[in-house]
Scaffold this motif. Sequence first.
Motif, mmCIF file in Angstrom:
data_model
loop_
_atom_site.group_PDB
_atom_site.id
_atom_site.type_symbol
_atom_site.label_atom_id
_atom_site.label_comp_id
_atom_site.label_asym_id
_atom_site.label_seq_id
_atom_site.Cartn_x
_atom_site.Cartn_y
_atom_site.Cartn_z
ATOM 1 N N ARG A 101 0.856 -1.191 0.000
ATOM 2 C CA ARG A 101 0.000 0.000 0.000
ATOM 3 C C ARG A 101 0.889 1.236 0.000
ATOM 4 O O ARG A 101 2.034 1.186 0.450
ATOM 5 C CB ARG A 101 -0.906 0.040 1.250
ATOM 6 C CG ARG A 101 -1.779 -1.164 1.424
ATOM 7 C CD ARG A 101 -3.010 -1.023 0.527
ATOM 8 N NE ARG A 101 -3.939 -2.105 0.781
ATOM 9 C CZ ARG A 101 -4.129 -3.115 -0.042
ATOM 10 N NH1 ARG A 101 -3.433 -3.195 -1.145
ATOM 11 N NH2 ARG A 101 -5.005 -4.042 0.232
ATOM 12 N N ARG A 102 0.370 2.349 -0.456
ATOM 13 C CA ARG A 102 1.166 3.587 -0.443
ATOM 14 C C ARG A 102 1.575 3.981 0.969
ATOM 15 O O ARG A 102 2.607 4.598 1.179
ATOM 16 C CB ARG A 102 0.389 4.735 -1.086
ATOM 17 C CG ARG A 102 0.402 4.664 -2.595
ATOM 18 C CD ARG A 102 -0.206 5.903 -3.179
ATOM 19 N NE ARG A 102 -1.663 5.760 -3.113
ATOM 20 C CZ ARG A 102 -2.513 6.717 -3.332
ATOM 21 N NH1 ARG A 102 -2.094 7.929 -3.612
ATOM 22 N NH2 ARG A 102 -3.804 6.498 -3.269
ATOM 23 N N TRP A 103 0.793 3.629 1.949
ATOM 24 C CA TRP A 103 1.031 4.028 3.335
ATOM 25 C C TRP A 103 1.761 2.956 4.150
ATOM 26 O O TRP A 103 2.011 3.137 5.337
ATOM 27 C CB TRP A 103 -0.302 4.391 4.026
ATOM 28 C CG TRP A 103 -1.353 3.342 3.856
ATOM 29 C CD1 TRP A 103 -2.296 3.272 2.869
ATOM 30 C CD2 TRP A 103 -1.565 2.203 4.685
ATOM 31 N NE1 TRP A 103 -3.083 2.156 3.019
ATOM 32 C CE2 TRP A 103 -2.651 1.478 4.140
ATOM 33 C CE3 TRP A 103 -0.956 1.710 5.826
ATOM 34 C CZ2 TRP A 103 -3.124 0.305 4.703
ATOM 35 C CZ3 TRP A 103 -1.430 0.536 6.378
ATOM 36 C CH2 TRP A 103 -2.505 -0.152 5.814
#
Length: 85
Positions: A54-56
């Motif tokens: 995920r981007r996070w």
Amino acid sequence: NFSTYWSITVSFTHKLTPNLIVSASSSYNKSNYKLIDRKDAFWTTSLRLDYTPRRWFSTYISYEYSTLDTNIASYNYDVNRVVLG
């Protein structure tokens, strides 16, 4: 002018998938000391795998091998290191 020093490094990074990156590097360092009779050769080689689902969120695992070879026998060493982050 206490020592002369030189170094060479080679590195490589490749994106295996959009979420998975592998990188590798190796370096060699040489030091010659002028005020004392000491000569060092230091090698480091590493391999790292980064995963970003995920981007996070991202995580990685890496392995590194380092060795110091010197003309002072009691200063020589080898290190194997694994890091999870």
